[in-house]
Design a protein around this motif. Structure first.
Motif, PDB file in Angstrom:
ATOM      1  N   TRP A 326       0.827  -1.189   0.000  1.00 46.83           N
ATOM      2  CA  TRP A 326       0.000   0.000   0.000  1.00 46.83           C
ATOM      3  C   TRP A 326       0.867   1.246   0.000  1.00 46.83           C
ATOM      4  CZ3 TRP A 326       1.202   2.817   4.288  1.00 46.83           C
ATOM      5  CH2 TRP A 326       1.696   2.128   5.394  1.00 46.83           C
ATOM      6  N   GLY A 327       0.305   2.345  -0.489  1.00 50.20           N
ATOM      7  CA  GLY A 327       0.981   3.631  -0.488  1.00 50.20           C
ATOM      8  C   GLY A 327      -0.027   4.738  -0.269  1.00 50.20           C
ATOM      9  N   THR A 328       0.421   5.848   0.324  1.00 50.92           N
ATOM     10  CA  THR A 328      -0.493   6.948   0.627  1.00 50.92           C
ATOM     11  C   THR A 328       0.226   8.279   0.542  1.00 50.92           C
ATOM     12  OG1 THR A 328      -2.009   7.835   2.291  1.00 50.92           O
ATOM     13  CG2 THR A 328      -0.044   6.766   3.109  1.00 50.92           C
ATOM     14  N   VAL A 329      -0.490   9.297   0.114  1.00 48.44           N
ATOM     15  CA  VAL A 329      -0.012  10.676   0.082  1.00 48.44           C
ATOM     16  C   VAL A 329      -1.066  11.529   0.782  1.00 48.44           C
ATOM     17  CG1 VAL A 329       0.628  12.636  -1.360  1.00 48.44           C
ATOM     18  CG2 VAL A 329       1.236  10.312  -2.074  1.00 48.44           C
ATOM     19  N   GLU A 330      -0.594  12.432   1.672  1.00 47.75           N
ATOM     20  CA  GLU A 330      -1.540  13.199   2.469  1.00 47.75           C
ATOM     21  C   GLU A 330      -1.041  14.621   2.648  1.00 47.75           C
ATOM     22  OE1 GLU A 330      -3.904  12.795   6.771  1.00 47.75           O
ATOM     23  OE2 GLU A 330      -2.308  11.384   6.203  1.00 47.75           O
ATOM     24  N   MET A 331      -1.979  15.571   2.590  1.00 45.88           N
ATOM     25  CA  MET A 331      -1.674  16.960   2.866  1.00 45.88           C
ATOM     26  C   MET A 331      -2.706  17.487   3.850  1.00 45.88           C
ATOM     27  SD  MET A 331      -1.340  20.308   0.387  1.00 45.88           S
ATOM     28  CE  MET A 331      -3.111  20.496   0.201  1.00 45.88           C
ATOM     29  N   VAL A 332      -2.229  18.104   4.934  1.00 41.95           N
ATOM     30  CA  VAL A 332      -3.091  18.655   5.972  1.00 41.95           C
ATOM     31  C   VAL A 332      -2.774  20.140   6.109  1.00 41.95           C
ATOM     32  CG1 VAL A 332      -3.753  18.565   8.392  1.00 41.95           C
ATOM     33  CG2 VAL A 332      -3.185  16.449   7.174  1.00 41.95           C
ATOM     34  N   ALA A 333      -3.774  20.979   5.922  1.00 43.87           N
ATOM     35  CA  ALA A 333      -3.601  22.430   6.048  1.00 43.87           C
ATOM     36  C   ALA A 333      -4.332  22.918   7.290  1.00 43.87           C
ATOM     37  CB  ALA A 333      -4.137  23.134   4.802  1.00 43.87           C
ATOM     38  N   ARG A 334      -3.585  23.642   8.135  1.00 40.29           N
ATOM     39  CA  ARG A 334      -4.156  24.237   9.327  1.00 40.29           C
ATOM     40  C   ARG A 334      -3.738  25.707   9.382  1.00 40.29           C
ATOM     41  NH1 ARG A 334      -6.473  20.386   8.710  1.00 40.29           N
ATOM     42  NH2 ARG A 334      -6.956  18.648  10.123  1.00 40.29           N
ATOM     43  N   THR A 335      -4.443  26.466  10.182  1.00 34.79           N
ATOM     44  CA  THR A 335      -4.106  27.881  10.291  1.00 34.79           C
ATOM     45  C   THR A 335      -2.670  28.026  10.801  1.00 34.79           C
ATOM     46  OG1 THR A 335      -6.405  28.417  10.795  1.00 34.79           O
ATOM     47  CG2 THR A 335      -4.733  30.062  11.355  1.00 34.79           C
ATOM     48  N   GLY A 336      -1.780  28.517   9.952  1.00 40.13           N
ATOM     49  CA  GLY A 336      -0.394  28.736  10.346  1.00 40.13           C
ATOM     50  C   GLY A 336       0.603  27.739   9.800  1.00 40.13           C
ATOM     51  N   TYR A 337       0.157  26.564   9.311  1.00 39.11           N
ATOM     52  CA  TYR A 337       1.129  25.592   8.803  1.00 39.11           C
ATOM     53  C   TYR A 337       0.437  24.574   7.888  1.00 39.11           C
ATOM     54  CZ  TYR A 337      -0.714  22.273  12.237  1.00 39.11           C
ATOM     55  OH  TYR A 337      -1.519  21.451  12.969  1.00 39.11           O
ATOM     56  N   VAL A 338       1.284  23.875   7.127  1.00 38.20           N
ATOM     57  CA  VAL A 338       0.834  22.803   6.226  1.00 38.20           C
ATOM     58  C   VAL A 338       1.725  21.593   6.470  1.00 38.20           C
ATOM     59  CG1 VAL A 338       0.498  22.082   3.838  1.00 38.20           C
ATOM     60  CG2 VAL A 338       0.036  24.444   4.494  1.00 38.20           C
TER      61      VAL A 338
END
Length: 553
Positions: A326-338
């Motif tokens: 398995w493989g995964t790519v993830e992006m999480v954006a929050r106020t002030g950082y990514v």
């Protein structure tokens, strides 16, 4: 002639009048109401238990047919406790005005004990191991049936699925002689497994999941395991009871399956105070080209400055090996950082319903213009491993659990350790309801303070309903979700829920609790789910509504 005609008419009228009087008299007896029910002679069984077997009770109309059935119920109740020679006369009915007193007289006798046990026939195995009935034991019908089922299953588990039993019980005065004739039938080897109903899934994929060995001796335990292993596959909706079919010189095990829809699009909307419109769109493909391959894509916005993007893929039996990759790519954006994260790994079956997994991941935190000076950038390579169990049944029962650990080196050389535990249980309550419970725990630690970007955030539809998305932050947390579901159909339910948690970190501790109600309904265009959650101590207007739409095709 006219006189004879009148005489015949009067005779008919008198006969009709007499029948009406008889019916009226009988109707008066039926309409008598039971005022009291007496039970006489009950010593080994309590009077309260005997009354519990009866339909006739205070306030019920006297009915002779009902009384006869109550006598039969008393006989069956005593026989179920080993009193095979019990005697019950037709009850006495004493009338006083419009009220009746009904008295049941019981002669219990003694419990019937087994005088001898004879298991004969073409015995392949020693019967005492599976049957276990011995001289001197009380003969109870339910216990005898369980022992017969156990003896039959004993043979089925050892290659004799066509075994037949012929039991016979002969009663003496205070004892009984039990005889069982065993006809084991032929020893069966399963030469092949054939699937029916799999229009998309390849047969070799299903065979890999059940680990069938050609020519193996029939074992009912193995067949039951085949059903469970197929049932937990995400692209199989139902597995029917397998059947043995003889095709010439071969014995074939036929397993009929019903596939689920392989592509699912899920959307969710939420409205909360101060958060505006929140949403989620997920695409889940469960069975690429019939090979069991899985793909998943998710985009979500949980509130102001809260968004996620994730894409993953799973390939079963890589290079025809037992491993699935398995493989995964993830992006999480929050106020002030990514946060950017990518990784991959493999998992392998380590037993029925259990898989061990491991993988490697790279995580990078980048402060944006609003977070400069508040958040620090970091890079981390990490190793993760764990075990996953899935023991869910076909009848909305069972459990599943996962334990996962991860360790990595932060960019400045500090080691970070993280643990996660997730468990679910499903308990049927009657035929139309299920209690579903889920408990999860999270812990992360390192030398010094854990940065905000590495902690856990709770709140919202996926953790604590009724609270804002990611309202609570901590470095260790535990939370539970309990639902009582009323099943309205195969894919529809009404439920009430309670969510509770404990979050600790950064010098703060919180104990959020919420409760609410929800509905999941399935229609032509897909399923629609609506949850309303209310935090503890808040008014009705302070709750949150979550709407989820799922379309499968």
């Amino acid at each position: 002639m006219n006189t004879d005609k009148y005489i015949k008419v009067w005779r008919c009228l008198l006969l009709a009048l007499w029948m009406v009087c008889v019916a009226s008299s009988a109707g008066g007896e039926v309409r008598a109401i039971v005022k009291r029910v007496q039970v006489e002679g009950a010593r080994s069984v309590s009077v309260r238990d005997v009354r519990g077997w009866l339909v006739t009770r205070a306030g019920v109309a006297v009915d002779s047919a009902l009384l006869r059935k109550d006598v039969h119920r008393i006989l069956k109740g005593y026989q179920a406790r080993g009193f095979w020679h019990v005697a019950v006369a037709f009850p006495r009915v004493a009338m006083r005005g419009g009220d009746a007193t009904v008295a049941f007289a019981i002669v219990e006798g003694v419990r019937t004990r087994v005088a001898s046990v004879d298991v004969s026939g073409d015995l392949i195995f020693e019967p005492s191991e599976a049957f276990g009935l011995a001289r001197g034991m009380v003969l109870i019908e339910s216990d005898l049936n369980q022992r017969l089922d156990r003896l039959l299953r004993f043979y089925e588990d050892r290659g004799y699925p066509f075994c037949a039993l012929r039991p016979d019980v002969q009663f003496d005065r205070d004892s009984a002689r039990v005889q069982v004739v065993v006809s084991p039938g032929p020893l069966v080897h399963v030469d092949a497994v054939r699937f029916e109903g799999n229009q998309t899934t390849r047969e070799d994929v299903l065979l890999r999941h059940i680990s069938f060995v050609e020519g193996e001796v029939y074992d009912q335990r193995r067949v039951d395991a085949f059903v469970r292993q197929l049932q937990i596959l995400p692209f199989i909706d139902r597995v029917y009871t397998p059947e043995l079919v003889s095709t010439g010189d071969e014995m074939v095990l036929v397993i009929d399956v019903e596939e689920s829809r392989h592509t699912r699009i899920e959307g969710a909307l939420g409205v909360g105070s101060g958060q505006g419109l929140t949403g989620e769109i997920a695409l889940d493909v469960l069975n690429f080209s019939g090979g069991g391959r899985e793909g998943y894509a998710l985009w979500s916005r949980q509130g102001v400055g809260l968004s996620n993007l994730r894409v993953s893929y799973r390939e079963p039996y890589v290079l025809n090996s037992p491993l699935s990759g398995w493989g995964t790519v993830e992006m999480v954006a929050r106020t002030g950082y990514v946060t950017h994260k990518f990784g991959g790994g493999a998992d392998v079956s380590v037993g029925e319903g259990a898989r061990f997994f491991g993988g490697v991941a790279h995580r990078r935190v980048l402060p944006d213009s609003a977070g400069l000076g508040f958040f620090e950038g970091e890079r981390m390579w990490s190793l993760a491993s764990g075990v996953r169990f899935d023991r869910r049944g076909r009848d909305m029962s069972g459990w599943q659990a996962e334990v996962r650990g991860e360790v990595g080196e932060v960019s400045d050389g500090i080691r970070r350790v993280q643990w996660e535990v997730d468990g679910q249980v499903f308990l049927p309550v009657g035929r139309q309801s299920v209690v579903a419970g889920r408990a999860r725990a999270f812990w992360v630690g390192q030398k010094g303070d854990v940065p905000q970007t590495a902690g856990i955030w709770l709140g919202g539809a996926q953790s604590l309903r009724g609270y804002r998305e990611e309202m609570f932050r901590g470095t260790n947390a535990g939370w539970v979700n309990v639902e009582w579901r009323w099943l309205l159909g195969p894919k529809a339910r009404l439920f009430v829920f309670v969510d509770a948690g404990r979050i600790e970190g950064a010098g703060m501790r919180s104990w959020p609790v919420s409760y609410g109600i929800g509905l999941l309904a399935d229609g032509r265009m897909g399923a629609v789910g609506i949850d309303y959650g209310l935090p503890r101590g808040e008014s009705l207007g302070q709750g949150m509504v979550h709407v989820r739409m799922v379309s499968a095709f």
